[in-house]
Scaffold this active site. Structure first.
Site, PDB file in Angstrom:
ATOM      1  N   HIS A   7       0.819  -1.166   0.025  1.00  0.00           N
ATOM      2  CA  HIS A   7      -0.143   0.096   0.042  1.00  0.00           C
ATOM      3  C   HIS A   7       0.929   1.256  -0.043  1.00  0.00           C
ATOM      4  CE1 HIS A   7      -3.116   2.721   1.400  1.00  0.00           C
ATOM      5  NE2 HIS A   7      -3.894   2.176   0.597  1.00  0.00           N
ATOM      6  N   HIS A  28      -4.880   6.321  -5.469  1.00  0.00           N
ATOM      7  CA  HIS A  28      -5.897   7.047  -5.072  1.00  0.00           C
ATOM      8  C   HIS A  28      -6.333   7.939  -5.953  1.00  0.00           C
ATOM      9  CE1 HIS A  28      -4.177   4.919  -1.493  1.00  0.00           C
ATOM     10  NE2 HIS A  28      -5.586   4.511  -1.269  1.00  0.00           N
ATOM     11  N   HIS A  46      -7.523  -1.746  -5.060  1.00  0.00           N
ATOM     12  CA  HIS A  46      -7.634  -2.405  -3.782  1.00  0.00           C
ATOM     13  C   HIS A  46      -8.238  -3.764  -3.758  1.00  0.00           C
ATOM     14  CE1 HIS A  46      -6.795   1.915  -2.603  1.00  0.00           C
ATOM     15  NE2 HIS A  46      -6.433   1.306  -1.643  1.00  0.00           N
ATOM     16  N   HIS A  97     -14.824   6.254   3.102  1.00  0.00           N
ATOM     17  CA  HIS A  97     -13.681   5.526   3.196  1.00  0.00           C
ATOM     18  C   HIS A  97     -12.626   6.331   4.130  1.00  0.00           C
ATOM     19  CE1 HIS A  97      -9.518   5.310   1.069  1.00  0.00           C
ATOM     20  NE2 HIS A  97      -9.606   4.292   1.683  1.00  0.00           N
ATOM     21  N   HIS A 136     -10.406   5.915   7.861  1.00  0.00           N
ATOM     22  CA  HIS A 136      -9.173   5.936   7.943  1.00  0.00           C
ATOM     23  C   HIS A 136      -8.724   6.821   9.209  1.00  0.00           C
ATOM     24  CE1 HIS A 136      -6.928   3.187   5.044  1.00  0.00           C
ATOM     25  NE2 HIS A 136      -7.997   3.686   4.243  1.00  0.00           N
ATOM     26  N   PHE A 162      -1.552   6.965   4.421  1.00  0.00           N
ATOM     27  CA  PHE A 162      -1.468   5.972   3.375  1.00  0.00           C
ATOM     28  C   PHE A 162      -0.286   5.084   3.683  1.00  0.00           C
ATOM     29  CE2 PHE A 162      -4.348   8.434   0.568  1.00  0.00           C
ATOM     30  CZ  PHE A 162      -5.574   7.543   0.912  1.00  0.00           C
ATOM     31  N   HIS A 184     -11.304  -2.412   4.197  1.00  0.00           N
ATOM     32  CA  HIS A 184     -11.245  -2.329   2.570  1.00  0.00           C
ATOM     33  C   HIS A 184     -12.125  -3.694   2.051  1.00  0.00           C
ATOM     34  CE1 HIS A 184      -9.418   0.987   0.484  1.00  0.00           C
ATOM     35  NE2 HIS A 184      -8.815   1.185   1.707  1.00  0.00           N
TER      36      HIS A 184
HETATM   37 CU1  C2O Z   1      -5.395   2.754  -0.411  1.00  0.00          CU
HETATM   38 CU2  C2O Z   1      -7.857   3.108   2.115  1.00  0.00          CU
HETATM   39  O1  C2O Z   1      -6.585   3.215   1.130  1.00  0.00           O
END
Ligand code: C2O
Length: 604
Positions: free
Chosen positions: A180, A201, A210, A345, A349, A366, A379
């Site tokens: 990631h 992203h 993802h 999303h 995070h 990230f 995810h």
């Molecule tokens: Cu690549 Cu939730 O991020």
């Protein structure tokens, strides 16, 4: 309560069957036992103290490249004019699919304020093409709050084994987390485009990248415990029963635990899908002392889900995000992330990561997000939203742009082979051998409601009247309102069905070192109290810290856009016949955000 249960076998809607090779030679040499998640498991809470430092633990070599004629032209131009000229405009006159990263040129990633991190995977020039797996029955990914003890034991064991692999084994947990980081924090350039960063992203690559990432993670876990039917759980944050951090991830003694999480948000706290961290910060002007009760938070979350999955996801561009093609550097006025990538999303995070860590580790940045096992469950549910979205009535189909379908990524598989995958091979998850456990989808019926009038206190308004602006660009340093004319009004239901009316806030520009959130309200009135559960609340722009590698040819600022669906919203406000709308922007955090303009577009 509606319960839409997507049938994995009916999800395929793309005309790409000729590209599938289902007679794969990749074999699963394991047993075929299917896990059955049990219902009604009582969650066990693990209490973790919220003290000041409790979470502070220390925790080529030429690669073979399939050339497209267009790409050869591009490379030729690059040779003549240099890569900068080639990609200067961000949008090439003719597109091409995003190529695999150039592993030979992987560099350290540079998150904000901390030393560069080496996220590069072990190098290999031996790349094999992806083949579909063979399987007897689909692996069912369970909702994390519904799994039984057998499942938990198995998952813990698999992750323990993954964490015990040598750090340079591409299957190790450390390397999985780095996948990631390298793809998201400037580790890679695009093969054939020297100096052009690869980023997964803020564009249409978000969902497919993802999905592939989780696919290989799951296969590796399954192979480590010799169980090819093993399926990772999903964090069911879109339904009340799943809105807490799943308890399986909260036992400090387990391999599923990560100490670097916000200790205020441990069980039994309900996740905030529209998380605005300034509301929890007593030093900030946006501080809200009476943060919503659990009940209110659940209602807010369901409204947010309805808005993002339905109101703001009528077209495939809205849902997936803007096109991102070979040579694109990102940062274009009218290109930006899809609805779900933005919310919930990103807020999830930030809500999960530990604000006491230097840069929000683990989930809040990230570069480190993949170090928290919860990331993969988060995810899982993001991926599940893709599966559900395709089955919603009246919603468009998957994207059918060839540059999307032919974009490629590299991953190491469970046999340590470096595999090249294409987006088009992941659009139907049943071909990858998995599906999601069917659970209620209560947000289908949770349409936001228009806000009520505020009771005036001694004849005085409690909200400050908004500052009106007519001219753009602006710097968003206070709450502002503007009137936007509608090119068409009173459209017929056929017109509405064919084309979505979209509010485009474009040229959103900020220094890539800062985190930003602002909310967008439509037809706000000074005496209304509007929250994320109301129709007027059109959406939010929210960005995670994502500093890029300065050695790579990147713009200093992030430039992006926010696209909001108006058709449903204006019907809900009884304003479909109005000539114009009033748009209010409320900055929540992040200083110096510039906005070049606001317009209305129609999109099929
Ligand atoms: Cu690549 Cu939730 O991020």
């Amino acid at each position: 309560m509606a319960s839409i249960s997507p049938s994995p076998l009916s999800l395929m809607s793309l005309n790409i069957s000729s590209n599938f090779n289902t007679s794969s030679s990749l074999q699963y040499p394991f047993s075929q036992k299917q896990h059955q998640p049990s219902k009604n498991r009582k969650p066990k809470y693990h209490k973790i103290a919220c003290t000041s430092n409790d979470t502070n633990q220390n925790s080529p070599k030429e690669q073979e490249q399939k050339s497209s004629p267009r790409r050869n032209v591009l490379i030729g131009l690059g040779g003549l004019y240099g890569a900068t000229t080639l990609t200067n405009n961000n949008s090439l006159a003719f597109g091409a699919p995003v190529p695999i990263p150039d592993l030979s040129k992987c560099v350290k990633s540079t998150p904000k304020d901390i030393d560069p991190v080496d996220c590069c995977p072990p190098f290999s020039s031996n790349i094999i093409d992806f083949k579909f797996p063979t399987f007897g029955k689909l692996r069912e990914r369970p909702a994390a709050q519904l799994v039984d003890d057998d499942y938990i034991a198995k998952y813990k064991e698999a992750l323990k084994l993954m964490k015990a692999l040598p750090a340079d084994d591409p299957r190790s947990f450390e390397q999985q987390a780095k996948v990631h980081c390298a793809y998201c924090v400037g580790g890679y350039t695009q093969l054939g485009y020297p100096g052009v960063q690869l980023s997964v992203h803020n564009s249409w690559l978000f969902f497919p990248f993802h999905r592939w990432y989780l696919y290989f993670y799951e296969r590796i876990l399954g192979s480590l415990i010799n169980d090819p039917t093993f399926a990772i759980p999903f964090w069911n944050w879109d339904a009340p029963d799943g809105m807490r951090i799943p308890s399986i991830f909260t036992d400090p003694k387990s391999s599923l635990y990560d100490p670097k999480r916000d200790c205020r948000h441990q069980l039994p706290k309900i996740v905030d899908l529209d998380y605005t961290k300034s509301k929890e910060d007593p030093t900030n002007v946006n501080y809200v002392p009476n943060y919503p009760s659990a009940e209110q938070q659940i209602q807010i979350n369901l409204s947010v889900m309805h808005r993002q999955m339905i109101t703001n996801s009528q077209t495939s561009r809205q849902f997936f995000g803007s096109p991102y093609r070979a040579g694109d550097e990102g940062g274009v006025d009218d290109k930006g992330p899809g609805s779900i990538e933005l919310t919930p999303h990103t807020p999830i995070h930030i809500w999960t990561g530990d604000p006491k860590q230097p840069v929000g580790e683990d989930m809040g940045n990230f570069y480190s997000a993949g170090r928290d096992p919860l990331f993969y469950a988060h995810h899982g549910n993001v991926d599940r939203m893709w599966s559900i979205w395709k089955t919603l009535p009246g919603i468009s189909k998957d994207c059918n742009d060839n540059d999307w379908l032919d974009s490629e990524f590299l991953f190491y598989d469970e046999n340590k082979n470096l595999v090249k995958v294409k987006v088009k091979d992941c659009v139907d998850e049943s071909k990858l051998g998995y599906c999601y456990q069917k659970v209620d989808i209560p947000w289908i019926d949770s349409k936001p409601k228009p806000a009520g009038r505020r009771v005036r206190s001694k004849g005085k308004l409690l909200t400050k009247p908004r500052k009106s602006v007519d001219n753009f660009p602006i710097v968003l340093d206070s709450v502002v309102s503007t009137i936007v004319k509608r090119p068409k009004k009173s459209r017929s239901s056929k017109e509405k069905k064919d084309q979505e009316e979209i509010l485009v806030i474009y040229g959103i520009e900020f220094d890539d070192k800062i985190e930003v959130k602002f909310d967008v309200i439509v037809n706000d009135e000074d005496d209304k109290v509007i929250g994320a559960e109301n129709t007027e609340f059109a959406g939010s722009f929210v960005s995670l810290m994502h500093v890029h590698n300065k050695k790579i040819n990147m713009k200093k600022n992030t430039v992006t856009c926010l696209r909001i669906g108006l058709t449903d919203l204006l019907e809900g406000l009884n304003a479909a016949d109005d000539d114009s709308i009033r748009v209010t922007l409320i900055p929540r955090y992040g200083n110096g955000v510039k906005i070049r303009g606001i317009k209305i577009e129609f999109e099929s």
